[in-house]
Scaffold this motif. Structure first.
Motif, short mmCIF file in Angstrom:
data_model
loop_
_atom_site.label_atom_id
_atom_site.label_comp_id
_atom_site.label_asym_id
_atom_site.label_seq_id
_atom_site.Cartn_x
_atom_site.Cartn_y
_atom_site.Cartn_z
N ARG A 1 0.83 -1.30 -0.01
CA ARG A 1 -0.05 -0.01 -0.04
C ARG A 1 0.87 1.23 0.03
O ARG A 1 0.66 2.26 -0.97
CB ARG A 1 -1.13 -0.03 1.21
N LEU B 1 0.74 3.73 -3.36
CA LEU B 1 0.03 4.90 -3.23
C LEU B 1 0.95 6.02 -3.34
O LEU B 1 0.67 7.34 -3.80
CB LEU B 1 -0.87 4.95 -1.80
N THR C 1 -7.75 11.99 -3.30
CA THR C 1 -6.80 10.90 -2.63
C THR C 1 -7.86 9.82 -2.34
O THR C 1 -7.37 8.58 -2.31
CB THR C 1 -6.31 11.53 -1.59
N GLU D 1 -7.13 5.68 -3.09
CA GLU D 1 -7.35 4.69 -2.26
C GLU D 1 -8.16 3.65 -2.33
O GLU D 1 -7.93 2.47 -2.27
CB GLU D 1 -7.37 5.33 -1.07
N ARG D 2 -9.38 4.06 -2.75
CA ARG D 2 -10.47 3.19 -3.12
C ARG D 2 -9.96 2.27 -4.35
O ARG D 2 -10.29 1.09 -4.37
CB ARG D 2 -11.67 3.82 -3.51
N GLU E 1 -7.56 -0.22 -3.22
CA GLU E 1 -8.45 -1.21 -2.42
C GLU E 1 -9.02 -2.28 -3.25
O GLU E 1 -9.10 -3.71 -3.15
CB GLU E 1 -9.38 -0.58 -1.37
#
Length: 154
Positions: free
Chosen positions: A12, A16, A34, A38-39, A42
């Motif tokens: 991660r 990211l 952001t 991030e989604r 995921e």
């Protein structure tokens, strides 16, 4: 030395960080929140991903990432893969890793009839790479209708 791995939750922070660099480069022509980035990460590391996440490795070091998704394309009568994003750290550009990424992913999906990607024309190095790989520009515009972040998170 170079190889590709499936993206994992443990990656991660590295991924990211590169995603932020990608979205603040000339490869992207509009801001993205952001929370959306991030989604996306995921979704790529979920148990049943619609989005496949890959990391590009130089030895044991992550030097890039890519996202792909497969869907049915009526205009070709079969599966289409969208290369959603590809990013390489600056110090690894020009080593052929981008070309290898595309070839390896395409070889892993022999049932895909068309490969697509988006590129800003100002990202000249990327355009040259994609053209060397055989990609050509489509001569029509795309339109979008975005739902708000609140709607899409439901």
């Amino acid at each position: 030395m170079f190889h590709i791995e499936q993206m994992k939750e443990s990656m991660r922070a590295d991924v990211l960080s590169m995603v932020q660099e990608f979205y603040h480069s000339d490869a992207v022509c509009h801001p993205v929140e952001t929370a959306v980035l991030e989604r996306t990460f995921e979704a790529a590391v979920s148990e049943d991903p619609v989005l496949e996440g890959h990391v590009l490795m130089e030895g044991d070091r992550i030097v890039g990432f890519g996202y792909t998704t497969v869907y049915y394309a009526c205009e070709v009568g079969g599966k289409c893969m969208m290369f959603e994003e590809l990013f390489l750290k600056e110090e690894t550009r020009g080593k052929g890793y981008g070309s290898r990424y595309f070839r390896e992913i395409m070889e892993q999906h022999p049932d895909v009839l068309r490969f697509r990607l988006e590129v800003t024309r100002s990202n000249e190095a990327a355009v040259r790479l994609y053209e060397r790989l055989g990609f050509t520009f489509l001569e029509y515009d795309q339109m979008v209708l975005d739902r708000g972040v609140e709607d899409s998170a439901k």
